[in-house]
Design an enzyme around this catalytic site. Structure first.
Site, PDB file in Angstrom:
ATOM      1  N   GLY A   1      30.043 142.062   1.808  1.00  0.00           N
ATOM      2  CA  GLY A   1      29.429 143.386   1.956  1.00  0.00           C
ATOM      3  C   GLY A   1      27.913 143.267   2.070  1.00  0.00           C
ATOM      4  O   GLY A   1      27.292 142.534   1.300  1.00  0.00           O
TER       5      GLY A   1
ATOM      6  N   GLY B   1      32.998 136.508  -3.572  1.00  0.00           N
ATOM      7  CA  GLY B   1      33.928 135.980  -2.568  1.00  0.00           C
ATOM      8  C   GLY B   1      33.229 134.996  -1.644  1.00  0.00           C
ATOM      9  O   GLY B   1      33.778 133.943  -1.304  1.00  0.00           O
TER      10      GLY B   1
ATOM     11  N   ASP C   1      27.275 145.392  -6.175  1.00  0.00           N
ATOM     12  CA  ASP C   1      28.141 145.474  -7.368  1.00  0.00           C
ATOM     13  C   ASP C   1      27.478 144.933  -8.640  1.00  0.00           C
ATOM     14  O   ASP C   1      27.874 145.300  -9.747  1.00  0.00           O
ATOM     15  CB  ASP C   1      29.451 144.716  -7.126  1.00  0.00           C
TER      16      ASP C   1
ATOM     17  N   ARG D   1      24.478 168.136  -8.593  1.00  0.00           N
ATOM     18  CA  ARG D   1      24.187 168.960  -9.773  1.00  0.00           C
ATOM     19  C   ARG D   1      23.753 170.376  -9.349  1.00  0.00           C
ATOM     20  O   ARG D   1      24.161 171.360  -9.962  1.00  0.00           O
ATOM     21  CB  ARG D   1      23.093 168.302 -10.619  1.00  0.00           C
TER      22      ARG D   1
ATOM     23  N   ALA E   1      25.399 162.335 -16.470  1.00  0.00           N
ATOM     24  CA  ALA E   1      26.826 162.658 -16.349  1.00  0.00           C
ATOM     25  C   ALA E   1      27.379 163.166 -17.679  1.00  0.00           C
ATOM     26  O   ALA E   1      26.988 162.688 -18.747  1.00  0.00           O
ATOM     27  CB  ALA E   1      27.596 161.426 -15.905  1.00  0.00           C
TER      28      ALA E   1
ATOM     29  N   ARG F   1      36.015 169.664  -7.937  1.00  0.00           N
ATOM     30  CA  ARG F   1      35.726 169.094  -6.615  1.00  0.00           C
ATOM     31  C   ARG F   1      35.475 167.605  -6.770  1.00  0.00           C
ATOM     32  O   ARG F   1      34.996 167.153  -7.825  1.00  0.00           O
ATOM     33  CB  ARG F   1      34.471 169.745  -6.013  1.00  0.00           C
TER      34      ARG F   1
ATOM     35  N   ARG G   1      25.609 151.731   0.338  1.00  0.00           N
ATOM     36  CA  ARG G   1      25.249 150.390   0.825  1.00  0.00           C
ATOM     37  C   ARG G   1      24.146 150.432   1.864  1.00  0.00           C
ATOM     38  O   ARG G   1      23.604 149.383   2.241  1.00  0.00           O
ATOM     39  CB  ARG G   1      26.492 149.716   1.411  1.00  0.00           C
TER      40      ARG G   1
HETATM   41  O1  F6P Z   1      31.228 144.384  -2.629  1.00  0.00           O
HETATM   42  C1  F6P Z   1      30.500 145.481  -2.261  1.00  0.00           C
HETATM   43  C2  F6P Z   1      31.403 146.659  -1.978  1.00  0.00           C
HETATM   44  O2  F6P Z   1      30.580 147.680  -1.461  1.00  0.00           O
HETATM   45  C3  F6P Z   1      32.232 147.167  -3.143  1.00  0.00           C
HETATM   46  O3  F6P Z   1      31.489 147.945  -4.041  1.00  0.00           O
HETATM   47  C4  F6P Z   1      33.290 147.925  -2.409  1.00  0.00           C
HETATM   48  O4  F6P Z   1      34.462 148.069  -3.187  1.00  0.00           O
HETATM   49  C5  F6P Z   1      33.544 147.052  -1.205  1.00  0.00           C
HETATM   50  O5  F6P Z   1      32.352 146.337  -0.982  1.00  0.00           O
HETATM   51  C6  F6P Z   1      33.898 147.782   0.041  1.00  0.00           C
HETATM   52  O6  F6P Z   1      34.172 146.838   1.022  1.00  0.00           O
HETATM   53  P1  F6P Z   1      34.309 147.188   2.563  1.00  0.00           P
HETATM   54  O7  F6P Z   1      32.958 147.507   3.087  1.00  0.00           O
HETATM   55  O8  F6P Z   1      34.879 145.948   3.152  1.00  0.00           O
HETATM   56  O9  F6P Z   1      35.213 148.374   2.646  1.00  0.00           O
END
Ligand code: F6P
Length: 323
Positions: free
Chosen positions: A11, A104, A128, A155, A187, A246, A255
């Protein structure tokens, strides 16, 4: 060490570009050529390499994503795939590899290094933040701030309608983003998948909040290994406490975007330290930052050992929620 290569894998994370830039600049400083490998391990297997020039890393420090591209390559997980990748590194006369990614990616990189002897330095780059041997991984701070901005926006509408909201954040099985964004975003409750997820307990807490006069609430949920899990949780809670709710799954918005100053500085420190580690002859190590000091750990010691949030922060979150 005359020619090194950098690859981003798994990712993408905001700050990866700042790290690539720092690696290029450190290469210039130490007189080492820096090659980029496009599309992660998939591009490594296919020999998609290019020499990084000054203009390639100009004006990228503020950009999210990775200019190199990335992938989650299944082929690299096989010995045959890694052999192809090793052949390509050899063909391009790469003396050392810098890998920016998460657990990974480290697993694959570690196998490549053990099987072929190619010197590898790993840099933790994942939103993460679940990598041991570093207090923070590149991208985490930005992801938390993006999640926080969304929670703040939610909020406004939650207050206006007097509604219960469930906001699901990324992090895979780790709860760092949920914990920090939840604390910072005020929260009412957190669902962290730390083995204590109790719907009944959550309902009781929310009911008691509403009895005390609260008329809206935001519950932050860590996605765990089932992205979208908050829909089921919200349904159960709504039925049980008889209150409309909701759901907002923040997903990949977390990201993207411009990296925070903290992520850019971390990226610079780790990128430069990785280049000097290769030059010093280190191999098979991850460079991280612990208590503001650069720290090196064998990739073997960090791979597969997912880090959990500090229990003191989790305890603190319990004090802050529920009143
Ligand atoms: O590892 C980073 C991450 O954004 C995780 O938080 C999330 O579960 C995963 O990647 C999502 O992966 P992808 O972009 O392959 O759907």
């Amino acid at each position: 060490m005359q020619r090194i290569a950098v690859v981003t894998s798994g990712g993408d994370a905001p700050g990866m570009n700042a790290c690539i830039r720092a690696i290029y600049r450190a290469g210039k400083f130490y007189g080492v050529e820096v090659y980029g490998i496009r599309r992660g391990y998939a591009g490594m297997i296919e020999g998609d390499f290019y020499k990084i020039e000054r203009h390639d890393v100009g004006n990228i420090i503020h950009q999210g994503g990775t200019i190199l591209g990335t992938s989650r390559s299944r082929e690299f997980m096989t010995p045959e795939g890694r052999q192809k990748a090793a052949d390509m590194l050899l063909e391009h006369e790469i003396d050392g590899l810098i890998l920016i990614g998460g657990d990974g990616s480290f697993r694959g990189g570690n196998l490549l290094s053990c099987e072929t002897g190619i010197p590898i330095i790993a840099i933790p780059g994942t939103i993460d933040n679940d990598i041991p041997g570093t207090d923070f991984s590149i991208g985490f701070d930005t992801a938390v701030n993006i999640a926080l901005e969304s929670i703040d926006r939610i909020r406004d509408t939650a207050i206006s309608h007097g509604r219960l909201f469930f906001v699901e954040v990324m992090g895979h099985t780790s709860s760092f983003i949920a914990l920090e964004a939840g604390i910072a975003g005020g929260a009412a409750q957190l669902v962290l998948h730390d083995g204590h997820e109790e719907i009944e307990e959550l309902c009781n807490q929310l009911e008691s909040l509403f009895r005390m006069g609260k008329h809206h609430a935001i519950v932050v949920i860590a996605e765990g290994d089932q992205p979208g899990c908050s829909f089921g949780i919200s349904k159960k809670v709504s039925q049980r406490i008889q209150m409309e709710s909701r759901v907002c799954v923040l997903g990949h918005t977390q990201r993207g975007g411009s990296p925070t100053a903290r992520d850019r500085v971390l990226a610079a420190k780790l990128g430069i330290s990785a280049v000097s580690a290769l030059i010093e002859g280190q191999n098979g190590v991850m460079v991280g930052e612990l208590m503001r000091e650069i720290a090196y750990h064998p990739i073997n010691d960090v791979v597969g050992k997912i880090r959990d949030p500090d229990p003191r922060i989790t305890a603190l979150s319990k004090i802050l929620t529920g009143y």
